[in-house]
Design an enzyme around this catalytic site. Structure first.
Site: not given
Ligand code: PNS
Length: 164
Positions: A17, A41, A91, A129
């Site tokens: 990150h 989650k 990744r 993570s």
């Molecule tokens: O670190 P992570 O858990 O891989 O992050 C995932 C994250 C939070 C970046 C991903 O789930 C995300 O972009 N969520 C967006 C939430 C949202 O607005 N959803 C609606 C449209 S996609």
């Protein structure tokens, strides 16, 4: 002013990150690292407030990086913050499909919002993570996985969870 958002769970922030943050920060006037609240989650290793604090600690020397937390739809949050770009780290090729779908959806929700997919640096592709938490549970050395400023926090929290 060009503002970008780097969203994620960051439970906890990893060296992968941090690498994305540093590379994205040089491309924009301001980069907001946003811990997204995900009600789907289960409770994480760290609370959302703690995650923000850990990210602040490891990014304090990056003057154009801000850290925030949000429970809002990402496209809406970007509108509020006047951000034009979302940064997502890739990744592996397997991340691509999901990110592509989210990028298109976010652009539909907010036509001013674009997504930049940033390939992670080769030496960090295996870090997540989840892997960090697993390694910490086995008492492994975390120095190749998370910024050194937060190693003790991660180990201490894992110990607490085990009741040691
Ligand atoms: O670190 P992570 O858990 O891989 O992050 C995932 C994250 C939070 C970046 C991903 O789930 C995300 O972009 N969520 C967006 C939430 C949202 O607005 N959803 C609606 C449209 S996609």
């Amino acid at each position: 002013m060009k503002i970008a958002i780097y969203p994620g769970s960051f439970d906890p922030i990893t060296l992968g990150h941090l690498n994305i943050i540093k590379r994205a920060a040089v491309c924009f006037d301001k980069l907001i690292v946003c811990v997204l609240v995900n009600s789907e989650k289960r409770a994480g290793l760290f609370s959302y407030e703690e995650r923000v604090e850990l990210i602040c600690r490891v990014t304090q020397k990056l003057p154009n990086v801000e850290v925030d937390c949000s429970a809002t739809l990402l496209a809406e949050y970007a509108r509020e913050k006047k951000a034009c770009t979302l940064i997502k780290g890739l990744r592996a090729v397997s991340d691509y499909e999901n990110e592509m779908q989210m990028a298109l959806l976010n652009r539909k929700l907010n036509p001013r919002l674009d997504t930049m997919l940033m390939p992670s640096s080769g030496k960090y592709t295996y870090i997540s993570s989840s892997v960090v938490k697993e390694m910490a549970r086995y008492g492994a050395d975390l120095s190749d996985f998370v910024p050194r400023e937060i190693i003790d926090d991660v180990n201490e929290r894992v110990r607490q969870r085990r009741g040691i």
